[in-house]
Design a protein around this motif. Structure first.
Motif, PDB file in Angstrom:
ATOM      1  N   VAL A   1      35.231  40.245  44.828  1.00 20.88           N
ATOM      2  CA  VAL A   1      35.211  39.581  46.064  1.00 20.88           C
ATOM      3  C   VAL A   1      33.512  38.944  46.166  1.00 20.88           C
ATOM      4  CG1 VAL A   1      35.416  39.850  48.657  1.00 20.88           C
ATOM      5  CG2 VAL A   1      37.319  40.865  46.984  1.00 20.88           C
ATOM      6  N   ALA A   2      32.847  39.992  45.963  1.00 20.17           N
ATOM      7  CA  ALA A   2      31.287  39.685  46.292  1.00 20.17           C
ATOM      8  C   ALA A   2      30.916  38.415  45.414  1.00 20.17           C
ATOM      9  CB  ALA A   2      30.406  40.852  45.958  1.00 20.17           C
ATOM     10  N   GLN A   3      31.266  38.594  44.316  1.00 15.09           N
ATOM     11  CA  GLN A   3      30.781  37.248  43.380  1.00 15.09           C
ATOM     12  C   GLN A   3      31.530  36.103  43.800  1.00 15.09           C
ATOM     13  OE1 GLN A   3      28.216  37.873  41.820  1.00 15.09           O
ATOM     14  NE2 GLN A   3      28.626  39.110  39.801  1.00 15.09           N
ATOM     15  N   ILE A   4      32.824  36.195  44.121  1.00 18.83           N
ATOM     16  CA  ILE A   4      33.388  34.862  44.694  1.00 18.83           C
ATOM     17  C   ILE A   4      32.918  34.444  45.840  1.00 18.83           C
ATOM     18  CG2 ILE A   4      35.741  33.903  45.646  1.00 18.83           C
ATOM     19  CD1 ILE A   4      36.891  35.835  43.669  1.00 18.83           C
ATOM     20  N   ASN A   5      32.413  35.377  46.793  1.00 18.60           N
ATOM     21  CA  ASN A   5      31.691  34.873  48.192  1.00 18.60           C
ATOM     22  C   ASN A   5      30.447  34.182  47.803  1.00 18.60           C
ATOM     23  OD1 ASN A   5      33.967  35.652  49.608  1.00 18.60           O
ATOM     24  ND2 ASN A   5      33.054  37.602  50.054  1.00 18.60           N
ATOM     25  N   ARG A   6      29.742  34.736  46.801  1.00 15.51           N
ATOM     26  CA  ARG A   6      28.402  34.359  46.431  1.00 15.51           C
ATOM     27  C   ARG A   6      28.455  33.160  45.857  1.00 15.51           C
ATOM     28  NH1 ARG A   6      24.057  37.538  42.383  1.00 15.51           N
ATOM     29  NH2 ARG A   6      22.509  35.972  42.528  1.00 15.51           N
ATOM     30  N   TYR A   7      29.428  32.707  44.852  1.00  7.36           N
ATOM     31  CA  TYR A   7      29.099  31.664  43.840  1.00  7.36           C
ATOM     32  C   TYR A   7      30.151  30.735  44.372  1.00  7.36           C
ATOM     33  CZ  TYR A   7      26.142  34.068  40.599  1.00  7.36           C
ATOM     34  OH  TYR A   7      25.037  34.878  40.426  1.00  7.36           O
ATOM     35  N   CYS A   8      31.145  30.895  45.045  1.00  6.98           N
ATOM     36  CA  CYS A   8      32.320  30.124  45.619  1.00  6.98           C
ATOM     37  C   CYS A   8      32.828  29.134  44.524  1.00  6.98           C
ATOM     38  CB  CYS A   8      31.740  29.081  46.558  1.00  6.98           C
ATOM     39  SG  CYS A   8      31.085  29.553  48.080  1.00  6.98           S
ATOM     40  N   PRO A   9      33.438  29.868  43.394  1.00  6.83           N
ATOM     41  CA  PRO A   9      33.828  29.227  42.195  1.00  6.83           C
ATOM     42  C   PRO A   9      35.351  28.421  42.309  1.00  6.83           C
ATOM     43  CG  PRO A   9      34.532  31.614  42.077  1.00  6.83           C
ATOM     44  CD  PRO A   9      33.508  31.356  43.309  1.00  6.83           C
ATOM     45  N   ASP A  10      35.309  27.508  41.419  1.00  3.49           N
ATOM     46  CA  ASP A  10      36.579  26.601  41.584  1.00  3.49           C
ATOM     47  C   ASP A  10      37.746  27.746  41.195  1.00  3.49           C
ATOM     48  OD1 ASP A  10      35.464  24.129  42.060  1.00  3.49           O
ATOM     49  OD2 ASP A  10      34.725  24.343  40.090  1.00  3.49           O
ATOM     50  N   VAL A  11      37.694  28.666  40.406  1.00  4.59           N
ATOM     51  CA  VAL A  11      38.662  29.290  39.878  1.00  4.59           C
ATOM     52  C   VAL A  11      38.276  30.632  39.769  1.00  4.59           C
ATOM     53  CG1 VAL A  11      40.302  29.604  38.148  1.00  4.59           C
ATOM     54  CG2 VAL A  11      39.918  27.339  38.867  1.00  4.59           C
ATOM     55  N   ALA A  12      39.194  31.552  40.083  1.00 11.17           N
ATOM     56  CA  ALA A  12      38.735  33.045  39.748  1.00 11.17           C
ATOM     57  C   ALA A  12      40.229  33.582  38.833  1.00 11.17           C
ATOM     58  CB  ALA A  12      38.804  34.025  40.961  1.00 11.17           C
ATOM     59  N   VAL A  13      39.684  34.251  37.656  1.00 16.44           N
ATOM     60  CA  VAL A  13      40.510  34.781  36.828  1.00 16.44           C
ATOM     61  C   VAL A  13      40.457  36.146  37.166  1.00 16.44           C
ATOM     62  CG1 VAL A  13      41.002  34.970  34.579  1.00 16.44           C
ATOM     63  CG2 VAL A  13      39.972  32.782  35.173  1.00 16.44           C
ATOM     64  N   LEU A  14      41.444  36.981  37.470  1.00 15.44           N
ATOM     65  CA  LEU A  14      41.459  38.041  37.961  1.00 15.44           C
ATOM     66  C   LEU A  14      42.396  39.081  37.233  1.00 15.44           C
ATOM     67  CD1 LEU A  14      41.772  37.503  41.602  1.00 15.44           C
ATOM     68  CD2 LEU A  14      39.678  37.844  40.498  1.00 15.44           C
ATOM     69  N   ASP A  15      41.960  40.331  36.947  1.00 17.47           N
ATOM     70  CA  ASP A  15      42.679  41.409  36.233  1.00 17.47           C
ATOM     71  C   ASP A  15      43.802  41.862  37.344  1.00 17.47           C
ATOM     72  OD1 ASP A  15      43.892  43.068  34.357  1.00 17.47           O
ATOM     73  OD2 ASP A  15      42.263  44.661  34.761  1.00 17.47           O
ATOM     74  N   LEU A  16      44.968  41.818  36.948  1.00 15.07           N
ATOM     75  CA  LEU A  16      45.755  42.609  37.891  1.00 15.07           C
ATOM     76  C   LEU A  16      45.552  44.002  38.689  1.00 15.07           C
ATOM     77  CD1 LEU A  16      48.501  42.414  39.603  1.00 15.07           C
ATOM     78  CD2 LEU A  16      49.767  43.405  37.811  1.00 15.07           C
ATOM     79  N   GLN A  17      45.128  44.925  37.543  1.00 15.35           N
ATOM     80  CA  GLN A  17      44.950  46.225  37.866  1.00 15.35           C
ATOM     81  C   GLN A  17      43.534  46.662  37.649  1.00 15.35           C
ATOM     82  OE1 GLN A  17      48.068  48.550  36.066  1.00 15.35           O
ATOM     83  NE2 GLN A  17      49.064  48.441  37.849  1.00 15.35           N
TER      84      GLN A  17
END
Length: 202
Positions: free
Chosen positions: A41-57
């Motif tokens: 969440v912190a990295q997404i807020n910082r970089y505002c990427p086009d896509v986030a590839v997230l592990d489910l667990q």
């Protein structure tokens, strides 16, 4: 146009591999990686990427919770979820959270890159096999309270322990567990919990 990506996975080997593999694509740039949901969440807020590839667990927040947090923040990042735990109920929860793709970790590198491009273009992608399994499993017949107490029974907790943790009376917990077992055609609460867990309903 370069597609910016954040990769989040608590397994370092897989996280590093995804970063390296995606880095080979001419139009994809991994701008940050994360080892858990809170860092994601912190990295997404910082970089505002086009896509986030997230592990489910992941620790902290799982991929679905990260996706919900991104949606609530009104970020423009499109989230996609990778999973090795492809229980049908997860797919429904992931799509309801706003995930644009739901795919197994067995997906090839080439296919993963193509899915990232589709998600960036505003499309959705769900692995066909996972989709078929979700359809076959159907919707959960459990009420929210039945699911709650059944989830507490997964680790073999006693009725008294479940009642204490759920802030309910022992009699009420017994009623919920009995109702859930009947709906799932299970001989006892432990079997009911196992069946609900396998389907991703708890």
């Amino acid at each position: 146009m370069m597609i910016t990506v954040v990769v989040a996975d608590d397994e370092r080997l897989l996280r590093d591999a995804l970063e390296a593999i995606l880095g080979l694509e001419r139009d994809i740039e991994v701008v940050a990686v994360a080892a858990d949901g809170l860092e994601a969440v912190a990295q997404i807020n910082r970089y505002c990427p086009d896509v986030a590839v997230l592990d489910l667990q992941m620790p902290g927040k799982d991929g679905i919770e990260v996706t919900e947090a991104v949606r609530e923040s009104s970020a423009q990042t499109n989230c996609m979820i990778l999973t090795s735990h492809a229980r049908p109920g997860y797919l429904k929860h992931a799509l309801e959270s706003g995930a644009r793709a739901f795919i197994p970790k067995s997906t090839s590198a080439r296919t993963l890159a193509e899915i990232i491009r589709k998600v960036h273009a505003g499309q959705r992608y769900v692995d066909p096999e996972l989709s078929a399994e979700a359809i076959a499993a159907g919707d959960s017949p459990l009420t929210s309270r039945e699911a709650e107490v059944l989830a507490l029974a997964v680790d073999g907790a006693t009725v008294e322990d479940i009642a204490s943790r759920a802030h309910l009376s022992v009699g009420t917990v017994r009623n919920y567990l009995s109702s859930a077992a009947i709906k799932l055609d299970a001989p006892n609460r432990h079997a009911a919990a196992e069946r609900a867990y396998e389907r991703g309903w708890i």
